[in-house]
Design a protein around this motif. Sequence first.
Motif, PDB file in Angstrom:
ATOM      1  N   LEU A 132       0.806  -1.216   0.000  1.00  0.00           N
ATOM      2  CA  LEU A 132       0.000   0.000   0.000  1.00  0.00           C
ATOM      3  C   LEU A 132       0.843   1.272   0.000  1.00  0.00           C
ATOM      4  N   GLY A 133       2.125   1.131  -0.249  1.00  0.00           N
ATOM      5  CA  GLY A 133       3.048   2.251  -0.108  1.00  0.00           C
ATOM      6  C   GLY A 133       2.687   3.478  -0.912  1.00  0.00           C
ATOM      7  N   LYS A 134       2.113   3.320  -2.102  1.00  0.00           N
ATOM      8  CA  LYS A 134       1.784   4.460  -2.961  1.00  0.00           C
ATOM      9  C   LYS A 134       0.324   4.893  -2.816  1.00  0.00           C
ATOM     10  N   LYS A 135      -0.420   4.176  -2.016  1.00  0.00           N
ATOM     11  CA  LYS A 135      -1.847   4.473  -1.900  1.00  0.00           C
ATOM     12  C   LYS A 135      -2.210   5.109  -0.562  1.00  0.00           C
ATOM     13  N   MET A 136      -1.258   5.190   0.358  1.00  0.00           N
ATOM     14  CA  MET A 136      -1.591   5.677   1.688  1.00  0.00           C
ATOM     15  C   MET A 136      -0.368   6.258   2.377  1.00  0.00           C
ATOM     16  N   THR A 137      -0.607   6.892   3.522  1.00  0.00           N
ATOM     17  CA  THR A 137       0.469   7.377   4.386  1.00  0.00           C
ATOM     18  C   THR A 137       0.193   6.897   5.804  1.00  0.00           C
ATOM     19  N   PHE A 138       1.244   6.677   6.553  1.00  0.00           N
ATOM     20  CA  PHE A 138       1.085   6.277   7.943  1.00  0.00           C
ATOM     21  C   PHE A 138       2.371   6.579   8.698  1.00  0.00           C
ATOM     22  N   ARG A 139       2.242   6.642  10.004  1.00  0.00           N
ATOM     23  CA  ARG A 139       3.401   6.725  10.880  1.00  0.00           C
ATOM     24  C   ARG A 139       3.467   5.447  11.697  1.00  0.00           C
ATOM     25  N   LYS A 140       4.634   4.868  11.724  1.00  0.00           N
ATOM     26  CA  LYS A 140       4.787   3.683  12.559  1.00  0.00           C
ATOM     27  C   LYS A 140       4.520   4.084  14.003  1.00  0.00           C
ATOM     28  N   PRO A 141       3.494   3.503  14.633  1.00  0.00           N
ATOM     29  CA  PRO A 141       3.112   3.948  15.973  1.00  0.00           C
ATOM     30  C   PRO A 141       4.193   3.669  17.014  1.00  0.00           C
ATOM     31  N   LEU A 185      -1.535  -1.216  19.729  1.00  0.00           N
ATOM     32  CA  LEU A 185      -1.636  -2.450  18.961  1.00  0.00           C
ATOM     33  C   LEU A 185      -2.355  -2.245  17.638  1.00  0.00           C
ATOM     34  N   ALA A 186      -2.275  -1.029  17.084  1.00  0.00           N
ATOM     35  CA  ALA A 186      -2.942  -0.751  15.814  1.00  0.00           C
ATOM     36  C   ALA A 186      -2.202   0.338  15.047  1.00  0.00           C
ATOM     37  N   PHE A 187      -2.343   0.304  13.725  1.00  0.00           N
ATOM     38  CA  PHE A 187      -1.831   1.341  12.834  1.00  0.00           C
ATOM     39  C   PHE A 187      -2.999   2.220  12.385  1.00  0.00           C
ATOM     40  N   TRP A 188      -2.704   3.517  12.176  1.00  0.00           N
ATOM     41  CA  TRP A 188      -3.676   4.432  11.593  1.00  0.00           C
ATOM     42  C   TRP A 188      -3.197   4.739  10.182  1.00  0.00           C
ATOM     43  N   VAL A 189      -3.916   4.216   9.195  1.00  0.00           N
ATOM     44  CA  VAL A 189      -3.509   4.301   7.789  1.00  0.00           C
ATOM     45  C   VAL A 189      -4.429   5.278   7.068  1.00  0.00           C
ATOM     46  N   LYS A 190      -3.863   6.342   6.497  1.00  0.00           N
ATOM     47  CA  LYS A 190      -4.642   7.356   5.781  1.00  0.00           C
ATOM     48  C   LYS A 190      -4.437   7.186   4.278  1.00  0.00           C
ATOM     49  N   PHE A 191      -5.530   7.057   3.559  1.00  0.00           N
ATOM     50  CA  PHE A 191      -5.460   6.861   2.115  1.00  0.00           C
ATOM     51  C   PHE A 191      -5.258   8.194   1.400  1.00  0.00           C
ATOM     52  N   ASN A 192      -4.624   8.127   0.240  1.00  0.00           N
ATOM     53  CA  ASN A 192      -4.312   9.341  -0.524  1.00  0.00           C
ATOM     54  C   ASN A 192      -5.509   9.857  -1.327  1.00  0.00           C
ATOM     55  N   ARG A 193      -6.593   9.128  -1.324  1.00  0.00           N
ATOM     56  CA  ARG A 193      -7.800   9.583  -2.010  1.00  0.00           C
ATOM     57  C   ARG A 193      -9.008   9.302  -1.130  1.00  0.00           C
ATOM     58  N   THR A 194     -10.124   9.883  -1.485  1.00  0.00           N
ATOM     59  CA  THR A 194     -11.353   9.717  -0.703  1.00  0.00           C
ATOM     60  C   THR A 194     -11.854   8.280  -0.792  1.00  0.00           C
ATOM     61  N   ILE A 195     -12.095   7.686   0.367  1.00  0.00           N
ATOM     62  CA  ILE A 195     -12.583   6.305   0.436  1.00  0.00           C
ATOM     63  C   ILE A 195     -13.679   6.209   1.485  1.00  0.00           C
ATOM     64  N   LEU A 216      -8.126   3.956   7.912  1.00  0.00           N
ATOM     65  CA  LEU A 216      -8.491   2.726   8.611  1.00  0.00           C
ATOM     66  C   LEU A 216      -7.615   2.578   9.851  1.00  0.00           C
ATOM     67  N   ARG A 217      -8.220   2.086  10.909  1.00  0.00           N
ATOM     68  CA  ARG A 217      -7.460   1.667  12.088  1.00  0.00           C
ATOM     69  C   ARG A 217      -7.316   0.158  11.991  1.00  0.00           C
ATOM     70  N   LEU A 218      -6.076  -0.292  11.807  1.00  0.00           N
ATOM     71  CA  LEU A 218      -5.823  -1.712  11.566  1.00  0.00           C
ATOM     72  C   LEU A 218      -5.062  -2.315  12.743  1.00  0.00           C
ATOM     73  N   GLY A 219      -5.779  -3.049  13.573  1.00  0.00           N
ATOM     74  CA  GLY A 219      -5.134  -3.757  14.673  1.00  0.00           C
ATOM     75  C   GLY A 219      -4.347  -4.939  14.143  1.00  0.00           C
ATOM     76  N   TYR A 220      -3.129  -5.099  14.636  1.00  0.00           N
ATOM     77  CA  TYR A 220      -2.235  -6.130  14.097  1.00  0.00           C
ATOM     78  C   TYR A 220      -1.875  -7.212  15.107  1.00  0.00           C
ATOM     79  N   ALA A 221      -2.095  -6.971  16.384  1.00  0.00           N
ATOM     80  CA  ALA A 221      -1.540  -7.849  17.418  1.00  0.00           C
ATOM     81  C   ALA A 221      -2.127  -9.251  17.408  1.00  0.00           C
TER      82      ALA A 221
END
Length: 481
Positions: A402-411, A415-425, A457-462
């Motif tokens: 998803l590298g070209k479709k979104m931005t995020f900061r490694k928290p 136990l979750a990432f906040w992933v922001k998309f580069n376009r309206t979804i 999206l808030r994506l829990g990974y744990a």
Amino acid sequence: MLRPWNTILPIDVDKQLSVYQQIADGIIAEIRKGRLKPGTPLPGSRVLAADIGVNRKTVVLAYEGLIAEGWLETVDKKGTFVSHELPLQKKPATRKGNTFAFNHTTGMLPEQSAVPSGLITFNDGLPDVRLAPMDELAKAYKRIFQQKARWRMLGYGHPQGEERLRVALVNMLSFKRGMNAGKDSICITRGSQMALYLTAHTLLQPGDTVAMECPGYLPAWQTFAGAGASMVNMAVDDKGLVVDELEQLCRTKVVKAVYVTPHHQFPTAVSMKMERRLRLIELSNRYGFAIIEDDYDHEFHFDAKSLLPLASHQDAANVIYISSLSKLVAPAVRIGYVTGPAAFIAALAQLRGLVDRQGDPMMEQAIAELMEAGAVNRHAKRAFNIYKERRDHMEAHLLTYLGKKMTFRKPEGGLAFWVKFNRTINTEELSLKLLKKGVSVMPTERFSFSGKPLNALRLGYASLTPTELEEGIRIIATAIR
């Protein structure tokens, strides 16, 4: 076979209608009322005859008539049951008269349904229950029941919870979180959500102003609103709550409380920076509002040194601190707690007594034993290493797919990432699309109280293995092409 039906048949031997017909009519009435459902086993003819004081042949005659009409059916060597295919029934007449009104709580929490086998679920940041120390907990529970004085725990306990657990929590808060709490200033609850409910209804009066992070935790928003509060959005940026907005609000309104998740902001996972924390405490002391600090997953902070709670600061006189062991042990272990000024906690405990008089003393004792023996701390260290590794896997897969479709900061933690998309979804539509592909995500429109789209999206990974993480992210990437 156990017959769960408690026989309630009004039989009048002086009535002109035959007794067997009265029995048959009574059973039909019970079926129509819904008390006897299709498949329900009925008592044997001898049992029912003895129960209502008639001859067995009378009951047999009633059963035979009901079987012939299709109300009952027999299964060889098993007995008589309510038929699965009942005769066509007339709809019951609508009851006349006024009905009572009640408060609707639809939508207070996301609906929870059974998770289909094989579904990859990105939850809101729950731990992996497969790592929970269940063997240690089961042994501790068994030891509690085997104690000679176990009978003492069968009566009513302290309204603030078992003293043994309160002492264990006080020690943990002191050694791990720098807090100076006492056993009289802490109350045990069934999870942090109950602690939040009790806090809101102890603290607030209808019309009180409560400020809250936006985006933020929907159940908290609705809990305060349900207590009659007037809610005000406060923006969140990469340093946490924008305290400048809060100060402007305080200059124009009397603010009763501010709800924050400073350690790992929900849902963005941002950690509130120290200068913001100090300003928030200073504003609280200047304007006299309560800070409700929800520290829902303190243990899992991976970068640099974990910041201590607001409640640990020497000037934090107005902080109500809420946390839980559910994220540390397992979500099903409903052990939450709230600390604050002793007088406030005493009032909160009185309300807890109305809602949950007893609590769960057995579980509280068992968890206290695990804490005293160091089992909870050992589990936390083991889980910490596993979750840190999974966080790294999550970062790598996000960049790959998803590298070209979104931005995020490694928290830094959580136990979750906040992933922001580069376009309206529209994440509601996206979640439905993903479900068909075997992936579950939480729509984030519910986190925006201002109505502004989050496109994130808030994506829990744990709770997912590295293999599940990769497959899930790959499917998300294909779904948003």
